[in-house]
Design an enzyme around this catalytic site. Structure first.
Site, PDB file in Angstrom:
ATOM      1  N   SER A 143      -3.145   7.493  13.099  1.00  0.00           N
ATOM      2  CA  SER A 143      -2.681   7.554  14.564  1.00  0.00           C
ATOM      3  C   SER A 143      -3.982   7.841  15.534  1.00  0.00           C
ATOM      4  CB  SER A 143      -1.765   8.596  14.648  1.00  0.00           C
ATOM      5  OG  SER A 143      -2.631  10.061  14.542  1.00  0.00           O
ATOM      6  N   ASN A 144      -3.893   7.647  16.809  1.00  0.00           N
ATOM      7  CA  ASN A 144      -4.745   8.018  17.917  1.00  0.00           C
ATOM      8  C   ASN A 144      -5.471   9.463  17.626  1.00  0.00           C
ATOM      9  OD1 ASN A 144      -4.797   5.281  18.919  1.00  0.00           O
ATOM     10  ND2 ASN A 144      -4.539   6.024  20.969  1.00  0.00           N
ATOM     11  N   GLN A 204       0.672  -1.167  -0.168  1.00  0.00           N
ATOM     12  CA  GLN A 204       0.017   0.067  -0.150  1.00  0.00           C
ATOM     13  C   GLN A 204       0.884   1.417   0.044  1.00  0.00           C
ATOM     14  OE1 GLN A 204      -2.029   0.710   3.724  1.00  0.00           O
ATOM     15  NE2 GLN A 204      -3.978   1.257   2.617  1.00  0.00           N
ATOM     16  N   GLU A 220     -10.354  -1.875   5.420  1.00  0.00           N
ATOM     17  CA  GLU A 220      -9.247  -2.167   6.517  1.00  0.00           C
ATOM     18  C   GLU A 220      -9.906  -2.716   7.957  1.00  0.00           C
ATOM     19  OE1 GLU A 220      -4.704  -0.900   7.556  1.00  0.00           O
ATOM     20  OE2 GLU A 220      -6.404   0.697   7.033  1.00  0.00           O
ATOM     21  N   TYR A 248       0.728   4.773   0.520  1.00  0.00           N
ATOM     22  CA  TYR A 248       0.028   5.758   0.929  1.00  0.00           C
ATOM     23  C   TYR A 248       0.696   6.985   1.841  1.00  0.00           C
ATOM     24  CZ  TYR A 248      -4.935   3.944   0.539  1.00  0.00           C
ATOM     25  OH  TYR A 248      -6.094   3.503  -0.025  1.00  0.00           O
ATOM     26  N   SER A 249       1.355   6.558   3.017  1.00  0.00           N
ATOM     27  CA  SER A 249       2.104   7.479   3.791  1.00  0.00           C
ATOM     28  C   SER A 249       3.352   7.977   3.087  1.00  0.00           C
ATOM     29  CB  SER A 249       2.462   6.899   5.233  1.00  0.00           C
ATOM     30  OG  SER A 249       1.340   6.686   5.855  1.00  0.00           O
ATOM     31  N   SER A 270       4.471  -1.220   4.408  1.00  0.00           N
ATOM     32  CA  SER A 270       4.432  -2.717   4.829  1.00  0.00           C
ATOM     33  C   SER A 270       4.519  -3.764   3.652  1.00  0.00           C
ATOM     34  CB  SER A 270       3.098  -3.239   5.690  1.00  0.00           C
ATOM     35  OG  SER A 270       3.192  -2.371   6.758  1.00  0.00           O
TER      36      SER A 270
END
Length: 392
Positions: free
Chosen positions: A375-376, A131, A256, A133-134, A173
């Site tokens: 993230s949280n 993936q 996801e 994305y980031s 990943s």
């Protein structure tokens, strides 16, 4: 969601249970429980063979519609499968990103040509995905993506137009193992934020793609940096409309939060029980404060399970952020509890140069649970603004 299972569902549960008991033996007996968080390097080739063995027997992509190569199982039966897989201590799957994320995205947004090209290979575990994305400047703030792709027209008859991609992705990943990557890139010059992004399918094994591993606290390298320097993919390999990739990317993130999270919680329960066993062994179980934390962990796990069932029974909207916030925080706290009940022994490695035990890997890897996948802080913002209607 009705928590009572029908006789047909219970018969299906027994079918899954019997198949896993039979097949996770013999040649595959040694991979039970292998390849989990912090141990991603374990028995990769054997786990790949296991995934392909599952595919050959019809146990991959079980929730996909039958016309796309799946089994079209009900939501309840998908939950049952993932629960029983976790109870059987099945090894970590190598095809998660293709099966659980890209496949459903293509079914929802892809062209018929894209479905015909990619879905059979995903179902058979013949092509693996990562993936894209980031980025270094666009992690939790995905709309800040700066990786760019320009459309280059073919100059020779019979050759396709192509996207030419330049930029950097990070925390990717399994990029070192993947054949393809689904990449969010900016395809409209001058565009900002959510506008002008496209969702591209990019082959990884080509000139112009450089994968560099990132060493983690656990000593493993499950994720990577990926550099695109003139990498190419055919113009037809954009999912959805060019410039409308944000919508497609958000749909992928919704997938996801799917049924596999119920199986994840079975694994969490097993980890909690090992921590309780450790507390009995070290004597920490006699500490009232530890007893309280263990009790809260059991309660928290049940809250996670019931919330996940509620989410699956409804829409996969912004409320899905609640699930990520709950389990990410719970798992991080479990890692901290494991270190406390282990006592002084938790501070030393098991062997040189850096051999960790299962509790140390749990503690170190779970530090990332509150960061990856959103993230949280970002999850709280989504819940506040898009669920509760609070001002930014």
């Amino acid at each position: 969601m009705d928590l009572a299972h029908s006789p047909q569902d219970e018969a299906f549960r027994q079918e899954v249970r019997d198949w896993l008991r039979t097949e996770l033996s013999g040649d595959f007996a040694g991979i039970r429980g292998r390849g989990g968080s912090g141990s991603e390097h374990e028995a990769y080739e054997e786990r790949l063979a296991w995934d392909r063995h599952m595919a050959a027997h019809g146990w991959t992509c079980i929730g996909w519609p039958e016309e796309h190569g799946g089994r079209g199982l009900s939501l309840t039966q998908q939950v049952i499968f993932h629960e029983e897989y976790a109870r059987a201590d099945g090894p970590a799957r190598v095809n998660h990103l293709g099966e659980e994320l890209l496949g459903p995205t293509l079914i929802a947004f892809g062209t018929q040509e894209q479905k015909d090209r990619f879905l059979p290979k995903i179902r058979a575990v013949e092509e693996l995905w990562c993936q894209g994305y980031s980025e270094p400047g666009a992690g939790s703030d995905l709309a800040a993506v700066s990786t760019r792709a320009r459309l280059e027209r073919a100059t020779e008859p019979g050759r396709p137009d192509q996207w030419v991609i330049d930029g950097q992705k990070v925390w990717t990943s399994l990029a070192h193992l993947a054949d393809w990557c689904f990449v969010v890139a900016r395809t409209e010059p001058g565009s900002t934020r959510h506008a002008g992004l496209s969702y591209l399918l990019v082959p990884m094994r080509q000139d112009g793609v450089d994968v560099r591993p990132i060493n983690q606290l656990t000593g493993t390298s499950e994720f990577n940096e990926v550099f695109f320097d003139g990498a190419r993919t055919d113009a037809s390999l954009v999912v959805g409309t060019p410039g409308d990739g944000w919508k497609v990317a958000m749909a992928t993130l919704g997938f996801e939060r799917g049924v596999s999270t119920l199986g994840q919680q079975i694994g969490f329960a097993r980890e909690l029980e090992t921590v309780v066993t450790l507390a009995r062994h070290t004597g920490a179980i006699d500490d009232p404060a530890i007893q309280d934390r263990i009790t809260r962990a059991h309660m928290g796990l049940e809250v996670i399970r019931l919330n996940a069932l509620r989410m699956l029974a409804g829409s996969q909207g912004p409320e899905a952020s609640i699930a990520k916030l709950l389990w990410g925080t719970w798992h991080r706290n479990l890692g901290e509890l494991a270190m406390e009940v282990a006592g002084a022994s938790s501070l030393t490695v098991q062997d040189a140069p850096y051999e960790l035990d299962a509790f140390q890997r749990l503690f170190l890897f779970s530090r990332a649970d509150t960061i990856y996948g959103g993230s949280n802080e970002i999850q709280r913002n989504i819940i506040a603004e898009r669920v509760l209607g609070l001002p930014k």
